[in-house]
Structure formats: C-alpha cells, structure tokens
Enzyme design. Sequence first.
Site, mmCIF file in Angstrom:
data_model
loop_
_atom_site.group_PDB
_atom_site.id
_atom_site.type_symbol
_atom_site.label_atom_id
_atom_site.label_comp_id
_atom_site.label_asym_id
_atom_site.label_seq_id
_atom_site.Cartn_x
_atom_site.Cartn_y
_atom_site.Cartn_z
ATOM 1 N N HIS A 1 0.810 -1.225 0.000
ATOM 2 C CA HIS A 1 0.000 0.000 0.000
ATOM 3 C C HIS A 1 0.843 1.275 0.000
ATOM 4 O O HIS A 1 0.298 2.368 -0.115
ATOM 5 C CB HIS A 1 -0.953 -0.003 1.204
ATOM 6 C CG HIS A 1 -2.045 -1.019 1.062
ATOM 7 N ND1 HIS A 1 -3.337 -0.699 0.725
ATOM 8 C CD2 HIS A 1 -2.015 -2.376 1.190
ATOM 9 C CE1 HIS A 1 -4.068 -1.806 0.660
ATOM 10 N NE2 HIS A 1 -3.285 -2.840 0.947
ATOM 11 N N ASP B 1 3.111 9.362 -1.334
ATOM 12 C CA ASP B 1 1.956 8.582 -0.899
ATOM 13 C C ASP B 1 1.741 7.469 -1.912
ATOM 14 O O ASP B 1 1.827 7.714 -3.120
ATOM 15 C CB ASP B 1 0.706 9.484 -0.859
ATOM 16 C CG ASP B 1 -0.196 9.170 0.323
ATOM 17 O OD1 ASP B 1 -0.222 7.996 0.740
ATOM 18 O OD2 ASP B 1 -0.869 10.083 0.806
HETATM 19 C C1 GDG Z 1 -2.345 3.900 3.088
HETATM 20 C C2 GDG Z 1 -1.305 4.519 2.143
HETATM 21 C C3 GDG Z 1 -2.953 4.337 0.274
HETATM 22 C C4 GDG Z 1 -9.149 9.887 7.448
HETATM 23 N N1 GDG Z 1 -9.595 10.586 8.515
HETATM 24 C C5 GDG Z 1 -10.740 10.030 8.887
HETATM 25 C C6 GDG Z 1 -11.003 8.954 8.035
HETATM 26 N N2 GDG Z 1 -10.019 8.896 7.155
HETATM 27 C C7 GDG Z 1 -9.972 7.926 6.052
HETATM 28 C C8 GDG Z 1 -10.073 8.647 4.730
HETATM 29 C C9 GDG Z 1 -9.456 7.631 3.796
HETATM 30 C C10 GDG Z 1 -8.410 6.971 4.690
HETATM 31 O O1 GDG Z 1 -8.738 7.262 6.040
HETATM 32 C C11 GDG Z 1 -7.012 7.519 4.438
HETATM 33 O O2 GDG Z 1 -6.510 6.898 3.294
HETATM 34 P P1 GDG Z 1 -5.241 7.407 2.492
HETATM 35 O O3 GDG Z 1 -5.127 6.600 1.263
HETATM 36 O O4 GDG Z 1 -5.432 8.851 2.182
HETATM 37 O O5 GDG Z 1 -3.979 7.296 3.452
HETATM 38 P P2 GDG Z 1 -3.280 6.166 4.435
HETATM 39 O O6 GDG Z 1 -4.038 5.970 5.661
HETATM 40 O O7 GDG Z 1 -1.879 6.629 4.615
HETATM 41 O O8 GDG Z 1 -3.311 4.820 3.589
HETATM 42 C C12 GDG Z 1 -2.002 5.274 1.012
HETATM 43 C C13 GDG Z 1 -3.848 3.586 1.236
HETATM 44 O O9 GDG Z 1 -3.109 2.953 2.289
HETATM 45 C C14 GDG Z 1 -4.646 2.508 0.508
HETATM 46 O O10 GDG Z 1 -3.794 1.649 -0.174
HETATM 47 O O11 GDG Z 1 -3.758 5.108 -0.597
HETATM 48 O O12 GDG Z 1 -1.050 5.772 0.102
HETATM 49 O O13 GDG Z 1 -0.428 5.390 2.853
HETATM 50 O O14 GDG Z 1 -10.385 6.666 3.401
HETATM 51 O O15 GDG Z 1 -11.418 8.933 4.466
HETATM 52 N N3 GDG Z 1 -12.077 8.167 8.147
HETATM 53 C C15 GDG Z 1 -12.948 8.463 9.160
HETATM 54 N N4 GDG Z 1 -12.755 9.495 10.035
HETATM 55 C C16 GDG Z 1 -11.672 10.320 9.922
HETATM 56 O O16 GDG Z 1 -11.524 11.259 10.698
HETATM 57 N N5 GDG Z 1 -14.024 7.687 9.312
#
Ligand code: GDG
Length: 502
Positions: free
Chosen positions: A154, A363
């Site tokens: 990821h 990312d």
């Molecule tokens: C890793 C990789 C890759 C955030 N704040 C809240 C909340 N979130 C949710 C968002 C989104 C998720 O968390 C964050 O996803 P990201 O992809 O932006 O980032 P990482 O956590 O670093 O994820 C990344 C991912 O894995 C998938 O492969 O894209 O590159 O680092 O869905 O909405 N959700 C809730 N409350 C919050 O306050 N419910």
Amino acid sequence: MPRLVIVSNRVALPRQTSTGGLGSAMHAATQTEGGLWFGWSGKLAERSGASLHRQRHGEVDYVTIDLSRADHDQYYAGFANRALWPLLHYRAGLVEYRRANMEGYLRVNELFADTLTPLLEPDDIIWIHDYHLIPLGAMLRGRGVANRIGFFLHTPLPAAGLLIALPRHQELLGSLASCDLIGLHTDRDQRALEDYFLHEAQATLLPDGRLQDRAGARFRIQAFPISIDTRKVARQAERAGRSPKIQQLRDSLGDRAMVIGVDRLDYSKGLPERFKAYGQLLDRNTELRGQVSFLQIAPHSRDTVPEYRQLRHQLERSAGHINGRYAEPDWTPISYVNRSFPHQLLTGYYRVARVGLVTPLRDGMNLVAKEYIACQDAHDPGVLVLSRFAGAARELDSALLVNPSDTEEVTEALETALTMSLKERRERWQPMYEHLCRYDVSFWRNSFLDTLRQQSPATDQEAADPAAATGRPAAVGSAAAPGPHSSHSRLAKRPVLPESPR
Ligand code: GDG
C-alpha cells in the site's frame, strides 16, 4: 468459489471507525466477496497470540490475535514503522534500523504464519497486505501452504538504490518471490520493484512478463491502482450535504470558501509544508483574509513513534502561529482538528469544501484525493490541489498538480483554485469523476484477484517438498523450512490482464 483470506496487520472490525486507507479499501473490498480476515487485534496482552478472537459479521469471519508489548514495540513500532515506513517513503534519513527490531518483525510474521496455517483450506486464495507482512508469504510456503498467494503493497516503492540501504534487504524483499502475484499502486512502483529484482536480486525476466528468481521461483509484479467505492461515497456525500450538521457548517461559513485537508497525522503527508503554503496565501493576499477557512482534520496515528510526536508539536505551533497572526474575533483562519469523524460526516465536509488540499511528500495512492472528487456536487464542484508524488496523481491528472516541497507553487495553486470559474471547475472535475466511477474499488479488487486466480497453485507434493521442485532457498527468518514456491514453474499460459485504468 474459493474462499478469500485477507491478512493484514490491523483488521478493520465492523462498526469501528477506521482512519486508514487500507482499512477503508479492504472494508469496501470484503463486502461483496466475504471470506476470512486475519490480523492483529490492535490490543496488547501478556503473551502474543495466546488466544484467537473470532467474530462473524455478514459474510466475513474476523480472526485476530493480541501482541505482547515487546512484539508490538519491535515488530510494529520498531521495524515496520521506524525502518520500513520511512524507507518506503523515500525518507532514508529517518530510518532507524536495529537488529532486535528486525528479529521481532520476523518473529511476529512467524507467529502470523503459525496461527494462520491451520485455519487455511486447500482452495483458499490468500491475499497478504502491506509492509508489515513482507516475509509472510515465504513463511507460509515454508509450512507447506500451496495455495495461491498474492501480496499488495500500500506504500510507494522507491528506487533500488535506496532499497539496498536496508540491512538484509535481499533476504526480506527477495522473500516476496514466494508470492504468485505482487501488486503495487503505480507503474512507477512496479518498475522500481522489477528493477530491484533484476539488478539487485539476480532475477531474470521471462517472456510472459513474469520474473524468476535465482532459485527458480516465478512471480508476477503488476500495478493495480487502489480506489474507493465511488458511487457509494458520492451518495453518502449527497445525503450528508443535506444533514443538519453540514447545514450548520455552511451557515457558519457564510460566503467564506473552505479549504479541506484530511490525513492521518504522518510525516509523509506534508502537513508542515501545507500549513506554510496556507500561511503564505494569507500573507500575499490580504483580500482573502476573512474570506477563506482551512479545515485540517488529522487524527493521531502511531503515537508511540517519536517522529510522530514531534510532528504533532510542530503542527500545533504552526497552526497557533497562523491563527495568532491573522485571526479576527469573528474569523479563525485554520481549524486544526486531531479527532476522527464518522465517514459519512467527512463526505459532507468534502462536499462543502471549495478546495481539497492533498499534498503528501510521498503517498502510495491517497484515497482522500479520490474521496474528495467523488463527493463533489456535479453542478458546482470544488477544485483538487494534488501532490505529484501521490499515486493518485497518475490518474487524477486534471487536478492542479503541485510539488509539495515548493510551497510557493502550492500557494499559487490555492490562489488559482479559489478564483477558478465554474466552467473550468466542471471541466476538470467531470473526467476525474467518470474515471473513478469506472475504476473503483471493485475494479481494483477484481483485477487483482482475477490475475491471482490465473496463477496455478502449487501441488500438495511440491508444497510438502518444495526443494524438490525448485530448490528455492529457506524462507526468510525461518530456521528450518525451505520456503519454495514451486507453483510458478507450472504456469504455462500468460494471464489475460485486465484493462489498465490509465
Ligand atoms: C495507506 C497509504 C494508500 C481519514 N480521517 C478520517 C477517516 N479517514 C480515512 C479517509 C481515507 C483513509 O482514512 C485515508 O486513506 P489514504 O489513502 O489517504 O492514506 P493512508 O491511511 O496513509 O493509507 C495510502 C492507502 O493505504 C490505501 O492503499 O492510498 O497511500 O499510505 O479513506 O477517508 N475516516 C474516518 N474518520 C476520519 O476522521 N471515518
């Protein structure tokens, strides 16, 4: 239909708010297929893996184990998050390698393999996730598991020149060859891993596009850009947009434009640079003071890792500085919130925001960028300002793409976004939304699993006596068993690959 077995460090248990991308995506991915999801419970106990916690929800069996404090500190906080995470995010200077942590990492992977093996059925398709569990596939092979095994990373995958800085990198990364399929987010990550295997691990490229390592293991490396449940997120946003809480937010904003950032609090997300760019926006554009508000949601993560605590303090100072300098009695320039919110509410915030500011330094993908696009009102969409170094930038190319280290470029992009005409906003948003409807999380899951299913499983005999089949070296960290993955040599046909989303 063979059962799907997902293995990841953390399991997104039903009815828990998950603020991680893996949790969001896998939760969406298990809803249609069902299966078994195995991992760490997130809890500490006196002894690792002393008991199995099981719960069933819908079609999914969730099975978790606890970890001891020492295992947690060495495997999770130590090796995974202080050595692998910074390395994979191109932050060699932050890598802290300790032998004891690597041993703990291997020990917990062995524990996962020991616990999972008796739960497996011969037809199961095993899908391992992320950098916490790199050697697990090889360890399962070492225990005679002949099933198809896929691995998905990821995070981004840096160039070989950086990967080789990790002590014992060949043993660790080389063990991925035991999996039938290794998935990454982008073609750039795919090329980097192929390059690593070809030039640092003496693998060879086969005519059908797979690789073969020195021991004869054959495996495929391919890009599968992860995504979201686009239509569902869009529906949620539409509903949330009509909710009293969001109406209240609109009322409090009045004519002000809202800029939103949503990130786990992590140094890869470029938050200090983002705050600086926003400060410069207010500095350069006096007319924008009082006319724009920045909401940064950043739930804490990995609080036991010192770099994350330092980042917290840095951001608190920076937000305080901006507010101290520019705030008026009736206007707070930046609302910096370290709580997590229900996802439905988050979709409403995205919809209200005129600008989505997504500027990670690196990312793997970044699902927030995709969610922001999915949540917009088609008649009046907002503008996405997106880092070139997020995997999402390879697909969302009509966003305003920026280099997050060039904070002046980010400031200019904010200026452009805040003054962009409705016509241009629509023209930029429409193709990105259509792309995400087509290439959603179901497409991601199906294309990965279809490709994995096309790989032949190892026979029981080969799995039981793998050395006889390929002479593959011992699984990493496994004292006893060779970890061959003999299935690869049985592959004859080139799989029919799904259409690329790019
Ligand atoms: C890793 C990789 C890759 C955030 N704040 C809240 C909340 N979130 C949710 C968002 C989104 C998720 O968390 C964050 O996803 P990201 O992809 O932006 O980032 P990482 O956590 O670093 O994820 C990344 C991912 O894995 C998938 O492969 O894209 O590159 O680092 O869905 O909405 N959700 C809730 N409350 C919050 O306050 N419910």
